[in-house]
Design an enzyme around this catalytic site. Structure first.
Site, PDB file in Angstrom:
ATOM      1  N   TYR A 127       0.524  -0.953   0.371  1.00  0.00           N
ATOM      2  CA  TYR A 127      -0.157   0.311  -0.036  1.00  0.00           C
ATOM      3  C   TYR A 127       1.182   1.185   0.061  1.00  0.00           C
ATOM      4  O   TYR A 127       0.217   2.390   0.299  1.00  0.00           O
ATOM      5  CB  TYR A 127      -1.204  -0.410   0.769  1.00  0.00           C
ATOM      6  CG  TYR A 127      -2.212  -1.163   1.481  1.00  0.00           C
ATOM      7  CD1 TYR A 127      -2.305  -1.896  -0.227  1.00  0.00           C
ATOM      8  CD2 TYR A 127      -2.508  -1.583   2.089  1.00  0.00           C
ATOM      9  CE1 TYR A 127      -2.883  -3.208   0.180  1.00  0.00           C
ATOM     10  CE2 TYR A 127      -3.866  -2.351   2.025  1.00  0.00           C
ATOM     11  CZ  TYR A 127      -4.236  -3.522   1.408  1.00  0.00           C
ATOM     12  OH  TYR A 127      -4.790  -4.301   1.044  1.00  0.00           O
ATOM     13  N   LYS A 174       4.673 -14.473   4.792  1.00  0.00           N
ATOM     14  CA  LYS A 174       4.542 -15.686   3.226  1.00  0.00           C
ATOM     15  C   LYS A 174       6.028 -15.967   2.117  1.00  0.00           C
ATOM     16  O   LYS A 174       5.840 -15.829   1.791  1.00  0.00           O
ATOM     17  CB  LYS A 174       3.490 -15.430   1.999  1.00  0.00           C
ATOM     18  CG  LYS A 174       3.009 -16.586   1.055  1.00  0.00           C
ATOM     19  CD  LYS A 174       2.557 -17.614   1.516  1.00  0.00           C
ATOM     20  CE  LYS A 174       2.244 -18.594   0.419  1.00  0.00           C
ATOM     21  NZ  LYS A 174       1.299 -19.989   1.836  1.00  0.00           N
ATOM     22  N   ASP A 207      -1.474 -17.573   4.653  1.00  0.00           N
ATOM     23  CA  ASP A 207      -2.820 -19.125   4.823  1.00  0.00           C
ATOM     24  C   ASP A 207      -3.250 -19.853   5.626  1.00  0.00           C
ATOM     25  O   ASP A 207      -3.961 -20.838   5.388  1.00  0.00           O
ATOM     26  CB  ASP A 207      -2.750 -19.940   2.917  1.00  0.00           C
ATOM     27  CG  ASP A 207      -1.096 -20.348   2.660  1.00  0.00           C
ATOM     28  OD1 ASP A 207      -0.571 -20.543   3.937  1.00  0.00           O
ATOM     29  OD2 ASP A 207      -1.199 -21.282   1.680  1.00  0.00           O
ATOM     30  N   ASP A 231      -4.329  -6.592   6.352  1.00  0.00           N
ATOM     31  CA  ASP A 231      -5.839  -5.803   5.970  1.00  0.00           C
ATOM     32  C   ASP A 231      -6.372  -6.922   6.296  1.00  0.00           C
ATOM     33  O   ASP A 231      -7.839  -6.559   6.465  1.00  0.00           O
ATOM     34  CB  ASP A 231      -5.832  -5.153   4.642  1.00  0.00           C
ATOM     35  CG  ASP A 231      -7.047  -4.511   4.165  1.00  0.00           C
ATOM     36  OD1 ASP A 231      -8.200  -4.685   4.956  1.00  0.00           O
ATOM     37  OD2 ASP A 231      -7.267  -4.058   2.678  1.00  0.00           O
ATOM     38  N   ASP A 235     -10.032  -8.194   8.969  1.00  0.00           N
ATOM     39  CA  ASP A 235     -11.199  -8.304   8.113  1.00  0.00           C
ATOM     40  C   ASP A 235     -12.333  -9.567   8.435  1.00  0.00           C
ATOM     41  O   ASP A 235     -12.976 -10.131   8.977  1.00  0.00           O
ATOM     42  CB  ASP A 235     -11.319  -8.176   7.060  1.00  0.00           C
ATOM     43  CG  ASP A 235     -11.426  -6.446   6.807  1.00  0.00           C
ATOM     44  OD1 ASP A 235     -11.818  -5.403   8.088  1.00  0.00           O
ATOM     45  OD2 ASP A 235     -11.990  -5.672   5.745  1.00  0.00           O
TER      46      ASP A 235
END
Length: 340
Positions: A127, A174, A207, A231, A235
């Site tokens: 971002y 990751k 994951d 992010d 959520d």
């Protein structure tokens, strides 16, 4: 105070009225012109003078930013990301609490216990806005977004995660598939684990972390991760706890103590002005602000009042009640012994 767009002014009104119950000596500077209307008229919603007014305060409470009339990302970036970058708000702090078992989609299995904190690196990653497009808007378009990780940025957010942990910290990355930034995160992680021997430490790939959040959400205390993974995971965790209507957050600089506090539900233009907006996220974001400003007892009282109102179904329809935004705010204040 930036009420913003959509349901932002509605939920901020209830947060302010709840804050007023305590009679704290706060001076509020209302910047209600920072919104989509200003952007549409002037091409920018927030100017340099606005930033200086914000910088001169001790904290900012923000309602929501977003309007369906604006398709360009420049509006939200010009408010949210500008504040994050100019004030160096490198921590996104997202507590996740299940206020009542009925709210969780996992209520019949693993949803009985969810009380964790997601710490998201807030100033780097995907971002940061580094990248571009080649041969834009053609069949041969190439788009590149670059993920930025620095030793300084990663180390300080991991160090903060350890500083707020009760029992354990799980670092999520990751690194098996994203080797360069992954190695940096792993190196910073190893260093910070050594600096905090009293806190249990673990590591998961993103994951696997998403699967474990669903399978055993009570297993987590603090999760620390990068901007994009944080992010998504925050959520997901909010939905497991009853939806983003209850989710509070602060974008924080841990060194200066400055924070921009905001519910994470967005502007929800489809329900704006209908009295359907859930004020809980705004009230809980205000509780985070009040606590950071040194009023822990008042913040805890606000949280207890929210929990009691939800348990009694004195809340908006998304939480199993039937109240309007204003009535749901009044129900929280009633639990504080206040009559509107």
């Amino acid at each position: 105070m930036i009420p913003g767009d959509g349901i932002g002014p509605e939920v901020i009104e209830q947060a302010l009225e709840t804050l007023d119950v305590f009679g704290l000596d706060f001076d509020i500077d209302m910047l209600d012109h920072i919104n989509a209307g200003t952007f549409l008229r002037e091409g920018a919603a927030m100017g340099d003078r606005d930033v200086e007014r914000i910088r001169s305060s001790r904290a900012t409470l923000l309602g929501a930013v977003g309007d369906p009339r604006i398709s360009s990302p420049e509006y939200a970036r010009g408010v949210l990301l500008r504040l994050r970058f100019e004030l160096d708000l490198y921590v996104n702090y997202r507590p996740v609490t299940l206020w009542h078992p009925r709210l969780s989609p996992l209520r019949d299995s693993a949803g009985g216990g969810l009380d964790c904190l997601i710490i998201r690196e807030n100033s780097e990653g995907l971002y940061a806005g580094v990248g571009g497009r080649l041969r834009a808007d053609t069949e041969h378009e190439v788009a590149i977004d670059e993920e930025i990780s620095t030793w300084h940025g990663v180390s300080r957010v991991i160090d903060f995660a350890f500083s707020v942990a009760r029992t354990k910290v799980c670092m999520v990355d990751k690194s098996n598939a994203v080797p360069h930034g992954g190695r940096l995160w792993q190196r910073c992680w190893g260093h910070q684990v050594g600096e905090h021997p009293g806190i249990a430490a673990s590591h998961l790939y993103v994951d696997t972390a998403a699967m474990k959040l669903v399978a055993d959400p009570a297993a987590f205390d603090v999760i620390v991760t990068n901007n994009s993974y944080g992010d998504i995971l925050s959520d997901l965790a909010a939905e497991l706890a009853g939806g983003v209507g209850t989710a509070a957050s602060v974008n924080l600089n841990a060194e200066t103590g400055y924070g921009v506090y905001e519910p994470v539900h967005g502007s929800a233009p489809d329900i704006a002005g209908q009295g359907l907006a859930n004020p809980v996220g705004a009230v809980l974001s205000t509780a985070l602000m009040v606590e950071r400003l040194g009023h822990r007892a008042e913040a805890d009282a606000m949280r207890r009042a929210v929990g009691a109102a939800i348990t009694a179904r004195r809340c908006t329809p998304d939480l199993g009640g039937s109240l309007t935004t204003k009535d749901a705010g009044a129900a929280i204040r009633a639990e504080l012994g206040w009559s509107d």
